[in-house]
Design a protein around this motif. Sequence first.
Motif, PDB file in Angstrom:
ATOM      1  N   ASN A  79       0.817  -1.210   0.000  1.00 50.19           N
ATOM      2  CA  ASN A  79       0.000   0.000   0.000  1.00 50.19           C
ATOM      3  C   ASN A  79       0.850   1.259   0.000  1.00 50.19           C
ATOM      4  OD1 ASN A  79      -2.430  -1.385  -0.023  1.00 50.19           O
ATOM      5  ND2 ASN A  79      -2.508  -1.522   2.201  1.00 50.19           N
ATOM      6  N   ASP A  80       1.918   1.270   0.802  1.00 53.55           N
ATOM      7  CA  ASP A  80       2.743   2.483   0.858  1.00 53.55           C
ATOM      8  C   ASP A  80       3.491   2.710  -0.453  1.00 53.55           C
ATOM      9  OD1 ASP A  80       4.512   0.319   1.419  1.00 53.55           O
ATOM     10  OD2 ASP A  80       5.877   1.648   2.480  1.00 53.55           O
ATOM     11  N   VAL A  83       0.895   4.288  -2.799  1.00 50.70           N
ATOM     12  CA  VAL A  83       0.689   5.686  -2.396  1.00 50.70           C
ATOM     13  C   VAL A  83       1.862   6.547  -2.841  1.00 50.70           C
ATOM     14  CG1 VAL A  83       0.544   7.228  -0.387  1.00 50.70           C
ATOM     15  CG2 VAL A  83      -0.864   5.169  -0.480  1.00 50.70           C
ATOM     16  N   ASN A  87       1.490   9.557  -5.474  1.00 49.70           N
ATOM     17  CA  ASN A  87       1.864  10.914  -5.074  1.00 49.70           C
ATOM     18  C   ASN A  87       2.962  11.485  -5.961  1.00 49.70           C
ATOM     19  OD1 ASN A  87      -0.010  10.898  -3.020  1.00 49.70           O
ATOM     20  ND2 ASN A  87       1.461  10.396  -1.434  1.00 49.70           N
ATOM     21  N   GLU A  94      -3.166  14.850  -3.949  1.00 43.92           N
ATOM     22  CA  GLU A  94      -3.189  13.947  -2.800  1.00 43.92           C
ATOM     23  C   GLU A  94      -4.558  14.045  -2.161  1.00 43.92           C
ATOM     24  OE1 GLU A  94       0.188  14.228  -0.185  1.00 43.92           O
ATOM     25  OE2 GLU A  94       1.412  14.955  -1.828  1.00 43.92           O
ATOM     26  N   SER A  96      -6.055  11.265  -0.478  1.00 41.24           N
ATOM     27  CA  SER A  96      -6.356  10.228   0.489  1.00 41.24           C
ATOM     28  C   SER A  96      -5.548  10.443   1.748  1.00 41.24           C
ATOM     29  CB  SER A  96      -6.061   8.843  -0.094  1.00 41.24           C
ATOM     30  OG  SER A  96      -4.678   8.609  -0.102  1.00 41.24           O
ATOM     31  N   GLY A  98      -3.772   8.195   3.026  1.00 46.22           N
ATOM     32  CA  GLY A  98      -2.736   7.173   3.027  1.00 46.22           C
ATOM     33  C   GLY A  98      -3.302   5.775   3.176  1.00 46.22           C
TER      34      GLY A  98
END
Length: 114
Positions: A79-80, A83, A87, A94, A96, A98
């Motif tokens: 997930n990171d 993201v 980004n 941006e 969300s 995160g």
Amino acid sequence: MTDSSAVVIETASGKKLEVKECTPGKILKILDAAGTKSPSAAWMRYATLVCSVEAIDGKPVMIPQSKVALEQLADRLGNDGIVAVANFFSPDEEKSDGEGAATDTDPDIDTAKN
């Protein structure tokens, strides 16, 4: 770096991702990996983010040749990683927190409120 036009970004967990905008040829390969069923626009956006990664921690990444391979690459990014890539390509958007949840500043929510 695997490609001189790729850029290295770092995820929140410390992974170093080499990313590069997908070429038209790469988009066609993503469509081929999707199979005969036409993917949704959301699926294609997500797949394009995943396939923009050229290397993870300096190790080259192959272009996925199937939906399963695409899912496996997405899982490797985590997930990171998704993201961080999102980004990178859309720093001004941006939207969300995160975790994938929309925030109150999301234009789609503003439209729905009106």
